[in-house]
Scaffold this active site. Structure first.
Site, mmCIF file in Angstrom:
data_model
loop_
_atom_site.group_PDB
_atom_site.id
_atom_site.type_symbol
_atom_site.label_atom_id
_atom_site.label_comp_id
_atom_site.label_asym_id
_atom_site.label_seq_id
_atom_site.Cartn_x
_atom_site.Cartn_y
_atom_site.Cartn_z
ATOM 1 N N ASP A 182 0.810 -1.227 0.000
ATOM 2 C CA ASP A 182 0.000 0.000 0.000
ATOM 3 C C ASP A 182 0.840 1.272 0.000
ATOM 4 O O ASP A 182 0.304 2.367 -0.031
ATOM 5 C CB ASP A 182 -0.939 -0.001 1.213
ATOM 6 C CG ASP A 182 -2.057 1.020 1.106
ATOM 7 O OD1 ASP A 182 -2.667 1.105 0.037
ATOM 8 O OD2 ASP A 182 -2.297 1.747 2.086
ATOM 9 N N SER A 223 -7.464 6.281 -0.080
ATOM 10 C CA SER A 223 -7.643 4.942 -0.630
ATOM 11 C C SER A 223 -9.071 4.482 -0.403
ATOM 12 O O SER A 223 -9.642 4.674 0.676
ATOM 13 C CB SER A 223 -6.679 3.958 0.044
ATOM 14 O OG SER A 223 -5.339 4.317 -0.208
ATOM 15 N N GLN A 277 -5.787 -1.257 -6.833
ATOM 16 C CA GLN A 277 -6.347 -0.309 -5.872
ATOM 17 C C GLN A 277 -7.022 0.847 -6.598
ATOM 18 O O GLN A 277 -6.570 1.278 -7.660
ATOM 19 C CB GLN A 277 -5.261 0.249 -4.947
ATOM 20 C CG GLN A 277 -5.794 1.115 -3.820
ATOM 21 C CD GLN A 277 -4.711 1.482 -2.823
ATOM 22 O OE1 GLN A 277 -3.679 2.017 -3.187
ATOM 23 N NE2 GLN A 277 -4.945 1.180 -1.554
#
Length: 288
Positions: A204, A228, A278
């Site tokens: 991440d 996110s 993502q």
């Protein structure tokens, strides 16, 4: 002694069990305004792994629901949805102040053999002669201290080395592509579940940033909101996170105030070990 940030990450992933299927974790400030999403990913996967025997995670799909409070513990509730002969499924909810801030579904599989193929790793310079992100950050602080002084104190447990020689902290815009080498600053215990949790944690750090690269200057000058929204990950092959891994990331689309990024993770000898995706919020708010 182990590097302080590596030791701290291992403590973060060593959750306290407070009841059957319920675990508690702490948080750390690594420079953001809320809990780092990779920390919640890694802790949620670590919690799920504690409820599964004889299987390893092969995929996870997560949503970030609310910003996490770095000053409060996070409780992880694991629902043992299914335990089959080959596969097990878990649903994990992270809770703070009585409200869910994150949920994730993770699937586990017992080791099996079968057909194999993979995409090849791109031909890029190795990590040995590349500057680390920490070195690039120090250079940026020296050249533009007012803009980057707050980032100079960030403590992360990873040695990150971008393949492109340009300083990513100083570039105003660049194509939505990133390639970097990454490993933990020191060796970590060999438990496979731990290496998967750390890989989720590390995945991440730069993925969503790939979608932001073409708009860095504009977003910095505007009243921008970035966060996110989700994170998906597929574990293809085992790996060690204390050995060099290559992350190859691109953003094929940005639209509707959202940016989307994908990535492939390779070992140094070219094995594709994971794929990540993502989507994140890239919203320009009206100036009040």
């Amino acid at each position: 002694m182990m590097h302080s940030s590596v030791e701290d990450m291992l403590k973060l992933l060593d959750l306290e069990q407070i009841e059957e299927n319920i675990f508690r974790g702490e948080s750390r400030d690594i420079g953001g305004k809320s809990v780092f999403g990779g920390q919640v990913l890694g802790q949620a996967l670590a919690a799920a792994c504690r409820t599964v025997k004889g299987s390893s995670a092969h995929s996870l799909h997560a949503y970030f629901l609310r910003p996490g409070d770095m000053t409060a513990p996070i409780v992880y509730s694991v629902d043992r949805i299914r335990d089959g002969h080959s596969f097990a499924t878990r649903r994990i909810v992270a809770i703070q102040h009585g409200r869910p801030i994150f949920n994730m579904a993770a699937s586990f599989q017992k080791e099996e053999s079968g057909f194999e193929h993979q995409n090849g790793m791109p031909d890029v310079p190795g990590p040995d002669d590349l500057p680390s992100l920490a070195e690039l950050r120090r250079q940026a602080v020296e050249l533009d201290p007012d803009r980057f002084k707050d980032r100079s104190a960030w403590q992360v447990p990873l040695d990150i080395r971008p393949v492109l020689p340009a300083n990513p902290y100083l570039a105003d815009t660049s194509p939505p592509l990133q390639t970097l080498w990454m490993r933990t600053l020191e060796a970590v215990p060999p438990a496979p579940d731990l290496h998967q949790a750390i890989l989720a944690y590390a995945s991440d750090f730069a993925l969503f940033r790939t979608a932001v690269l073409p708009y860095k200057k504009a977003l910095r000058e505007m009243n921008a909101q970035m966060a996110s929204l989700d994170h998906s990950m597929w574990f293809h092959r085992p790996c060690r996170v204390d050995q060099w891994l290559l992350l190859v990331m691109e953003s094929p689309s940005a639209s509707g105030a959202r940016g989307f990024a994908t990535g492939s993770i390779f070992t140094r000898d070219g094995a594709l070990v994971a794929t990540i995706c993502q989507e994140g919020l890239m919203r320009i708010n009206p100036v009040s």
